[in-house]
Design a protein around this motif. Structure first.
Motif, PDB file in Angstrom:
ATOM      1  N   UNK A  44      40.772  38.909  42.146  1.00 45.94           N
ATOM      2  CA  UNK A  44      40.384  37.522  41.870  1.00 45.94           C
ATOM      3  C   UNK A  44      39.636  37.415  40.544  1.00 45.94           C
ATOM      4  N   UNK A  45      39.559  38.533  39.791  1.00 46.05           N
ATOM      5  CA  UNK A  45      38.835  38.523  38.531  1.00 46.05           C
ATOM      6  C   UNK A  45      39.430  37.540  37.543  1.00 46.05           C
ATOM      7  N   UNK A  50      38.457  27.407  42.420  1.00 45.48           N
ATOM      8  CA  UNK A  50      39.507  26.870  43.290  1.00 45.48           C
ATOM      9  C   UNK A  50      40.655  27.858  43.443  1.00 45.48           C
ATOM     10  N   UNK A  51      41.010  28.538  42.349  1.00 46.04           N
ATOM     11  CA  UNK A  51      42.091  29.528  42.443  1.00 46.04           C
ATOM     12  C   UNK A  51      41.656  30.731  43.282  1.00 46.04           C
ATOM     13  N   UNK A  52      40.392  31.127  43.131  1.00 43.87           N
ATOM     14  CA  UNK A  52      39.888  32.242  43.928  1.00 43.87           C
ATOM     15  C   UNK A  52      39.863  31.864  45.406  1.00 43.87           C
ATOM     16  N   UNK A  53      39.500  30.612  45.698  1.00 44.32           N
ATOM     17  CA  UNK A  53      39.501  30.147  47.093  1.00 44.32           C
ATOM     18  C   UNK A  53      40.903  30.262  47.692  1.00 44.32           C
ATOM     19  N   UNK A  54      41.913  29.874  46.930  1.00 43.84           N
ATOM     20  CA  UNK A  54      43.291  29.954  47.420  1.00 43.84           C
ATOM     21  C   UNK A  54      43.646  31.393  47.796  1.00 43.84           C
ATOM     22  N   UNK A  55      43.259  32.335  46.945  1.00 47.34           N
ATOM     23  CA  UNK A  55      43.537  33.738  47.218  1.00 47.34           C
ATOM     24  C   UNK A  55      42.771  34.217  48.461  1.00 47.34           C
ATOM     25  N   UNK A  56      41.528  33.804  48.584  1.00 48.97           N
ATOM     26  CA  UNK A  56      40.708  34.229  49.719  1.00 48.97           C
ATOM     27  C   UNK A  56      41.220  33.615  51.016  1.00 48.97           C
ATOM     28  N   UNK A  57      41.656  32.351  50.970  1.00 49.75           N
ATOM     29  CA  UNK A  57      42.218  31.709  52.162  1.00 49.75           C
ATOM     30  C   UNK A  57      43.476  32.430  52.627  1.00 49.75           C
ATOM     31  N   UNK A  58      44.316  32.837  51.664  1.00 46.14           N
ATOM     32  CA  UNK A  58      45.526  33.585  52.022  1.00 46.14           C
ATOM     33  C   UNK A  58      45.157  34.923  52.648  1.00 46.14           C
ATOM     34  N   UNK A  91      34.076  30.237  52.625  1.00 46.65           N
ATOM     35  CA  UNK A  91      33.038  29.719  51.726  1.00 46.65           C
ATOM     36  C   UNK A  91      32.051  30.816  51.335  1.00 46.65           C
ATOM     37  N   UNK A  92      31.582  31.581  52.327  1.00 45.35           N
ATOM     38  CA  UNK A  92      30.602  32.632  52.037  1.00 45.35           C
ATOM     39  C   UNK A  92      31.224  33.746  51.205  1.00 45.35           C
ATOM     40  N   UNK A  93      32.495  34.065  51.483  1.00 46.25           N
ATOM     41  CA  UNK A  93      33.167  35.108  50.714  1.00 46.25           C
ATOM     42  C   UNK A  93      33.363  34.682  49.271  1.00 46.25           C
ATOM     43  N   UNK A  94      33.745  33.426  49.068  1.00 43.62           N
ATOM     44  CA  UNK A  94      33.915  32.913  47.702  1.00 43.62           C
ATOM     45  C   UNK A  94      32.595  32.938  46.945  1.00 43.62           C
ATOM     46  N   UNK A  95      31.523  32.552  47.634  1.00 46.81           N
ATOM     47  CA  UNK A  95      30.209  32.545  46.986  1.00 46.81           C
ATOM     48  C   UNK A  95      29.824  33.952  46.531  1.00 46.81           C
ATOM     49  N   UNK A  96      30.123  34.958  47.354  1.00 44.10           N
ATOM     50  CA  UNK A  96      29.801  36.336  46.978  1.00 44.10           C
ATOM     51  C   UNK A  96      30.659  36.789  45.795  1.00 44.10           C
ATOM     52  N   UNK A  97      31.930  36.367  45.797  1.00 46.45           N
ATOM     53  CA  UNK A  97      32.813  36.740  44.679  1.00 46.45           C
ATOM     54  C   UNK A  97      32.316  36.132  43.374  1.00 46.45           C
ATOM     55  N   UNK A  98      31.875  34.888  43.414  1.00 47.84           N
ATOM     56  CA  UNK A  98      31.380  34.233  42.204  1.00 47.84           C
ATOM     57  C   UNK A  98      30.051  34.826  41.751  1.00 47.84           C
ATOM     58  N   UNK A  99      29.270  35.343  42.684  1.00 49.56           N
ATOM     59  CA  UNK A  99      27.982  35.948  42.334  1.00 49.56           C
ATOM     60  C   UNK A  99      28.127  37.370  41.808  1.00 49.56           C
ATOM     61  N   UNK A 100      29.247  38.023  42.134  1.00 47.90           N
ATOM     62  CA  UNK A 100      29.430  39.419  41.726  1.00 47.90           C
ATOM     63  C   UNK A 100      29.338  39.549  40.210  1.00 47.90           C
ATOM     64  N   UNK A 101      28.459  40.436  39.754  1.00 45.65           N
ATOM     65  CA  UNK A 101      28.252  40.612  38.321  1.00 45.65           C
ATOM     66  C   UNK A 101      27.237  39.670  37.745  1.00 45.65           C
ATOM     67  N   UNK A 102      26.815  38.695  38.514  1.00 47.80           N
ATOM     68  CA  UNK A 102      25.816  37.742  38.031  1.00 47.80           C
ATOM     69  C   UNK A 102      24.496  37.888  38.780  1.00 47.80           C
ATOM     70  N   UNK A 103      24.480  38.745  39.767  1.00 44.88           N
ATOM     71  CA  UNK A 103      23.247  38.948  40.518  1.00 44.88           C
ATOM     72  C   UNK A 103      22.470  40.106  39.892  1.00 44.88           C
ATOM     73  N   UNK A 104      21.382  40.475  40.477  1.00 44.61           N
ATOM     74  CA  UNK A 104      20.555  41.540  39.924  1.00 44.61           C
ATOM     75  C   UNK A 104      19.585  41.010  38.885  1.00 44.61           C
TER      76      UNK A 104
END
Length: 305
Positions: A44-45, A50-58, A91-104
């Protein structure tokens, strides 16, 4: 002095450049998943939210519809993750994907970003389990393999009481299986199989409790009963009514009860054997030679209870 300046200034410039490049790249990916990120093995990189959500829903549909092999003591059954109450929180999975690399820590992010250029970020799907649905699905697999426990009881007659021991049953250990599913969910994993073992199901009332109640009934029926019928009083051995004792179970507690029909039947039998017990005779009639009818009214009987 020149060497000192070089050793100090050049690393500083490199750090500033790294931070600047990271800031530009992070800004370019604003609202997108950072590069080299995947969710459950699905890339999903660089995708928008919205596109990442589509992939996660699938991915969620794929996981939830996948079969799980249930290993039972008598064989195997296949049920879907959805039937076991397993659900991917999109929703929670998408939030974690968007946070990846931006946390810390902020100071660590440029270094983490530099590492991401040659490494991979894996985000595990957020898994939840509906325990009630899982338990219902697993319980339905028992069919005729479930054996219900038999509660203990007793029987009594004038010679005493006898224990009829209870027996344990057998059922699937649904609670442990659901606990395994919840443990997997907390670890963000969905296993392709689930082992479900059996457990003993004990009677509600232990044999020892019934034995104690039998002793109480024995004590209560060790003596004589004073019975008055039609003004006549007699002493009757209480042991003759031991067969009327019953075991009552309510709210997981056992107690003694008396079968009133059994007592009435016993009293009626004793009454019939006594002098008070008389059998009735039916009314009859006869016709003499002159045609006159002679009526015999019969006699009334007496009965008890």
């Amino acid at each position: 002095m020149t060497v000192f300046v070089t050793l100090v200034v050049l690393p500083t410039i490199a750090i500033v450049l790294l931070a600047a490049i990271w800031a530009v790249d992070a800004g370019a990916h604003e609202g997108q998943v950072m590069r080299n990120t995947s969710v459950g093995g699905v890339g999903v990189g660089g995708l928008s939210g919205s596109d990442a959500r589509t992939q996660i829903e699938a991915l969620a549909n794929q996981i939830e519809s996948a079969d799980v092999v249930i290993e039972l003591p008598w064989g195997t059954e296949a049920v879907s993750n959805a039937e076991l109450g397993v659900k991917i929180d999109v929703d929670a999975t998408l939030a974690q994907a968007l946070d990846a690399g931006r946390d810390g820590r902020m100071l660590d992010r440029p270094v983490d970003w530099l590492g991401s250029l040659v490494s991979h970020r894996e985000v595990e799907p957020v898994v939840s389990v509906d325990p009630e649905r899982a338990a219902a699905t697993l319980a339905a697999l028992e069919s005729d393999h479930r054996i219900e426990p038999v509660e203990p009881t007793f029987s009594g007659d004038e010679h005493g009481f006898e224990l009829v021991a209870g027996s344990k049953g057998v059922a699937l250990n649904v609670d442990d299986a659901v606990a395994d599913l919840l443990h997997q969910a907390r670890a963000a994993t969905v296993a392709p199989s689930l082992v479900v073992r059996q457990r003993d199901v004990l009677p509600q009332i232990p044999d020892e409790t019934v034995t104690e109640l039998m002793a109480t009934a024995e004590e209560q029926s060790d003596g004589e009963l004073t019975i008055t019928i039609a003004g006549t009083t007699a002493q009757v051995p209480a042991r003759l009514f031991r067969g009327a004792y019953r075991l009552a179970i309510a709210h997981d507690e056992a107690s003694l009860a008396v079968d009133h029909d059994e007592v009435s039947g016993g009293l009626a039998f004793l009454f019939s054997l006594s002098e008070l017990g008389q059998t009735s005779t039916p009314a009859t009639f006869s016709v003499d030679e002159a045609g006159a009818v002679q009526i015999d009214p019969g006699t009334p009987g007496t009965a008890c209870c």
